[in-house]
Design an enzyme around this catalytic site. Sequence first.
Site, PDB file in Angstrom:
ATOM      1  CG  ASP A 124      91.230  44.668  29.595  1.00 51.29           C
ATOM      2  OD1 ASP A 124      90.632  45.664  29.160  1.00 51.29           O
ATOM      3  OD2 ASP A 124      92.193  44.135  29.004  1.00 51.29           O
ATOM      4  CD  GLU A 125      92.248  49.641  29.330  1.00 47.28           C
ATOM      5  OE1 GLU A 125      93.458  49.633  29.024  1.00 47.28           O
ATOM      6  OE2 GLU A 125      91.393  50.314  28.697  1.00 47.28           O
ATOM      7  CG  ASP A 171      95.483  47.305  31.825  1.00 47.99           C
ATOM      8  OD1 ASP A 171      95.238  46.084  31.757  1.00 47.99           O
ATOM      9  OD2 ASP A 171      95.783  47.979  30.832  1.00 47.99           O
TER      10      ASP A 171
END
Length: 360
Positions: free
Chosen positions: A107-108, A10
């Site tokens: 973002d992951e 993350d």
Amino acid sequence: MRRKRILFVDLDYFYAQVEEVINPSLRGKPVAVCVFSGRNEDSGAVATSNYEARKLGIKAGIPIAMAKRLSNDVILLPMRKDLYKGISDKIMGYLSTLGTTEVASIDEAYVDLGEITLEEAFKLAKEVKERIFKDHGLKVSIGVASNKVFAKVACEMGKPNGLVVLDDEKEEKLRSEIEVSEIPGIGPVLREKLNELGVNKLGDMKNLDEYKLRKVIGEAKAQYLISLANGTYDEPVKVRQRKHQGRYVTLKRNTRDPNEIKPYLFRAVDEAFAKASGALPMEIHVVAIMEDIDIVSRSRTFKHPISKDEAYNTCYKLLLEILREDKRQVRRIGATLGKLKKVDGSLDKFFDFKLDGNSV
């Protein structure tokens, strides 16, 4: 012991952190990256914020005007999506060299590390953190476990800038003690249904009648929770193909008038189809962002890909459904095309074929 390990990454408060890297003078100050709607200087919403801003109550989804009321010192920056996506693409490209990588969002990501020892997993996760910081100046949180769900839970445990690797004993403890509200995919409505059944922790599943559970929350969610609780959950990490395209448009003023909303909705449909590059949807979602920034959506699934004209029709009906069931005014309206399919040959031939009753 060697066993399958899944790594979850993350990129902490990603948009705001990128802005801090580009402009180090922002560090230590409350920063929020916002989507400005253009109606006026206070119109729009916060997309993400750094931890200094979150301590002040400035979080994703709140109106910009509210963020200003919460703090005179917060620094509000416009979103630069192309910049963030370029950095994300580089990081995801690096992760894909480590194993099969499933990009969950900008973002992951999940990475299948294969069968390795706990020590090897910790060493590799530490190297990932160091490499991303060295190349991009970004701090990330990482979780490692035997499955995707617990890897994400482990990541949450270590935020921000953490690294948590779960061994078998810790995973067994999670299966008993994790609150259902902390399990990925369990929202407030589902949590409430589970609580009413006496399920507050995952371990409570052992005392529950499976038939009753399936009846109350549905087959898919029930199977998800049962497999997590008994240790058989094993959804693989899969490289994702983009199967959705969407577009959202801000109205000139908040309204409930469907005739006033309609041209904005159709514009969203036009732009979503343009982004789909010729692919046709088998699923349509209409998303309304209401006056209080709450999100309401309705969708319809088809047995065959549909044309833009059919999408207009369906979207307008879904909009009317939203307005019938919700009495708030609409602030933004959007359309998302799902289950996109490329159609071979001319569209005329395809739709003639469909009308003959041989739908695909």
